[in-house]
Design a protein around this motif. Structure first.
Motif, mmCIF file in Angstrom:
data_model
loop_
_atom_site.group_PDB
_atom_site.id
_atom_site.type_symbol
_atom_site.label_atom_id
_atom_site.label_comp_id
_atom_site.label_asym_id
_atom_site.label_seq_id
_atom_site.Cartn_x
_atom_site.Cartn_y
_atom_site.Cartn_z
ATOM 1 N N ASP A 208 31.900 -16.973 -34.826
ATOM 2 C CA ASP A 208 30.815 -17.852 -34.398
ATOM 3 C C ASP A 208 31.216 -19.308 -34.609
ATOM 4 O O ASP A 208 32.373 -19.612 -34.963
ATOM 5 C CB ASP A 208 29.518 -17.505 -35.125
ATOM 6 N N ALA A 209 30.275 -20.210 -34.395
ATOM 7 C CA ALA A 209 30.589 -21.636 -34.459
ATOM 8 C C ALA A 209 31.035 -22.082 -35.845
ATOM 9 O O ALA A 209 31.690 -23.122 -35.998
ATOM 10 C CB ALA A 209 29.366 -22.452 -34.026
ATOM 11 N N GLU B 40 28.341 -26.003 -29.744
ATOM 12 C CA GLU B 40 27.023 -26.621 -29.583
ATOM 13 C C GLU B 40 26.038 -25.697 -28.875
ATOM 14 O O GLU B 40 24.823 -25.810 -29.076
ATOM 15 C CB GLU B 40 27.167 -27.924 -28.791
ATOM 16 N N THR C 203 25.900 -22.279 -29.006
ATOM 17 C CA THR C 203 25.679 -20.948 -29.605
ATOM 18 C C THR C 203 24.950 -21.048 -30.932
ATOM 19 O O THR C 203 24.947 -22.091 -31.589
ATOM 20 C CB THR C 203 27.018 -20.216 -29.834
ATOM 21 N N GLN C 204 24.352 -19.939 -31.299
ATOM 22 C CA GLN C 204 23.660 -19.821 -32.576
ATOM 23 C C GLN C 204 24.569 -19.118 -33.586
ATOM 24 O O GLN C 204 25.515 -18.417 -33.198
ATOM 25 C CB GLN C 204 22.363 -19.014 -32.404
ATOM 26 N N PRO C 205 24.300 -19.278 -34.893
ATOM 27 C CA PRO C 205 25.073 -18.520 -35.891
ATOM 28 C C PRO C 205 25.026 -17.032 -35.587
ATOM 29 O O PRO C 205 23.973 -16.493 -35.260
ATOM 30 C CB PRO C 205 24.357 -18.851 -37.205
ATOM 31 N N GLU D 221 26.649 -15.686 -33.083
ATOM 32 C CA GLU D 221 27.042 -15.500 -31.689
ATOM 33 C C GLU D 221 28.483 -15.971 -31.500
ATOM 34 O O GLU D 221 28.926 -16.930 -32.124
ATOM 35 C CB GLU D 221 26.119 -16.297 -30.759
ATOM 36 N N ALA E 275 31.565 -17.850 -30.457
ATOM 37 C CA ALA E 275 31.778 -19.226 -30.016
ATOM 38 C C ALA E 275 33.256 -19.547 -29.853
ATOM 39 O O ALA E 275 33.618 -20.548 -29.250
ATOM 40 C CB ALA E 275 31.154 -20.205 -31.009
#
Length: 502
Positions: free
Chosen positions: A46-47, A104, A106-108, A110, A112
């Motif tokens: 994720d991000a 920017e 994506t959510q935690p 998800e 990225a």
């Protein structure tokens, strides 16, 4: 770590190759290395660079912390896996590729970007022990930073009215907690270093109450108050939480506080530890730095500005540096360091270098000569010519005669009275300072013995042309148990100062 004024006894370190093997076997680093290899060719993240839930579960299975059915083999298996992944990222074992636009959007949790084995993994694979130790220390630093971070689950305490405590209102300062943990580990290192300095055996574990007390109880406090003892208990429980988290790093070995004991005593501490036997004390927790931990803490302490030497550091240094350092070492450590210094030198050459370094009229010179005398005592007959060369030297002739006499050497000229008294003043001067505070009884016995062996000692001593004569006589006046002798010493000190002030 913040700058520290600590000056510590030297420690014994294992060879770098042995330490590197211990580092590779430390659970945290071993897991991080396995995950870095497992990440090939890449894994989605994720991000924040965290594994997605499905891959985290697969990673936990890979590490054997969770079985194929998703049941935890080890308590908190997923949490330990996440920690190992974070360490792999922090140390460069795993590299991240996360486009800014994806981060920017994506959510935690998800996808990225992706993660793949990093350059650090290739470097460590070459087997250089220093590369491995640097990697291990970086992994330990990552774990220490995590240990000082807030436990968000624990901070979400529920109030009586059902409202949650806001995290930004919680009484938790990560910087303060990191400083607290640094100080605890520094004190643990110091306690173990002093233990090692007393003899060649490996230091034992430190009781958790002792470590906690070192952080709380003022040095001048003889009997801790109830409030201080309560604070010691609170510190013990904080340390218990931290050390449980740090055990997988390989930094320390920890026997946790017996939870049954906490329930029995309502979280009361051990009170007066002197009333408990070793088995009872161990129930309150025992901790020791591993050999790898000693190496790591020494690196951290030296980086912070402390003096944390290792035995053998002075083996290639000039004799002057050796003698200056030995004056601050405990007896056993001083002997061990001197042996390592002598091992690489011809005996006669070593003796000449030690004798030359012992000369001088400065304040530290008597201590240097005492250290030189102790190092010379380890040499054999091959050093005799060097000792005979200084028999007529005012500063060195006395100790040279002692060395030769102890070995039954022939044709050793007897010292004149002036040399005897000069050596006596020099010997007492070398023992003053830290020794006067740490071993006053031993110094008092030395003073009493010297005066008893020489009739009219003080009448002769004040005339001795030694820079420390007046200071030594004043100290003898404070230390001698006989009031009459103490008064004579003070009179002699006054005469010595009057003579030198003319």
């Amino acid at each position: 770590m913040s700058a520290s004024p600590l000056v510590l006894p030297p420690v014994r370190l294992l060879p770098a190759d042995d330490l590197a093997q211990l580092a590779l076997a430390a659970p945290l680093l071993e897991r991080a290395l396995r995950l870095a290899r497992w990440a090939a060719p890449h894994r989605e993240v994720d991000a924040m660079g965290e594994l997605l839930d499905d891959d985290l579960a697969l990673a936990a299975v890979e590490l054997g912390l969770v079985d194929a059915d998703g049941d935890e083999v080890v308590e908190d298996g997923l949490a330990w896996t996440a920690q190992a992944w974070d360490v792999a990222v922090d140390t460069g074992l795993v590299s991240l590729e996360i486009p800014e636009t994806a981060a920017e959007a994506t959510q935690p949790g998800e996808a990225a970007g992706r993660a793949f084995p990093g350059e650090t993994l290739d470097r460590v694979g070459k087997g250089d022990p220093h590369e491995i130790l640097d990697l291990w220390l970086a992994a330990a630093e990552s774990a220490l930073a995590e240990a000082a971070a807030p436990d968000y689950d624990g901070l979400r305490d529920v109030l009586d009215d059902g409202d949650q405590v806001l995290l930004d209102e919680a009484d938790w300062d990560p910087e303060e907690e990191a400083e607290f943990l640094d100080m605890a580990l520094a004190n643990l290192y110091a306690l173990m270093a002093m233990d090692t300095a007393e003899g060649p055996t490996e230091p034992g574990a430190v009781p958790l109450p002792v470590l906690a007390a070192s952080l709380v109880v003022p040095d001048e406090m003889e009997q801790p108050s109830d409030a201080v003892l309560e604070e010691v208990t609170e510190v013990m429980m904080r340390l218990d939480d931290h050390f449980r988290l740090l055990a997988p790093t390989g930094l320390l070995e920890y026997q946790p506080v017996d939870e049954a004991l906490i329930e029995e005593e309502g979280e009361e501490g051990p009170g007066d530890a002197e009333d408990l036997d070793a088995e009872e004390i161990s129930r309150y927790g025992m901790v020791r730095l591993t050999p790898l931990g000693v190496h790591g803490m020494r690196e951290r302490l030296n980086d912070s500005g402390a003096e944390a030497p290792a035995l053998g550091d002075l083996a290639e240094q000039p004799a002057a540096e050796l003698l200056a350092a030995l004056g601050g070492f405990p007896d056993h450590a001083a002997r061990a360091e001197a042996e390592l210094w002598l091992a690489g030198r011809e005996q006669a050459d070593a003796a000449r270098e030690l004798l030359a370094a012992g000369r001088g009229g400065d304040e530290e010179a008597p201590r240097r000569r005492l250290m030189a005398q102790q190092a010379l005592a380890m040499l054999g007959p091959a050093a005799e010519p060097a000792l005979r060369e200084v028999l007529d030297d005012r500063e060195l002739g006395g100790l040279a005669r002692v060395w030769l006499a102890e070995r039954g050497a022939a044709d050793v000229p007897a010292p004149d009275a002036a040399m005897v008294f000069w050596l006596t003043i020099d010997t007492v001067a070398a023992q003053l300072g830290a020794d006067a505070e740490e071993s006053p009884e031993l110094l008092r016995e030395l003073v009493r013995d010297l005066v008893a062996r020489h009739d009219g000692f003080f009448e002769a001593a004040w005339r001795v042309d030694h820079p420390a004569t007046a200071d030594v006589l004043e100290a003898m006046g404070r230390l001698h148990p006989d009031r009459g002798a103490a008064k004579d010493a003070r009179k002699a000190a006054f005469k010595a100062r009057s003579r030198t002030s003319r």
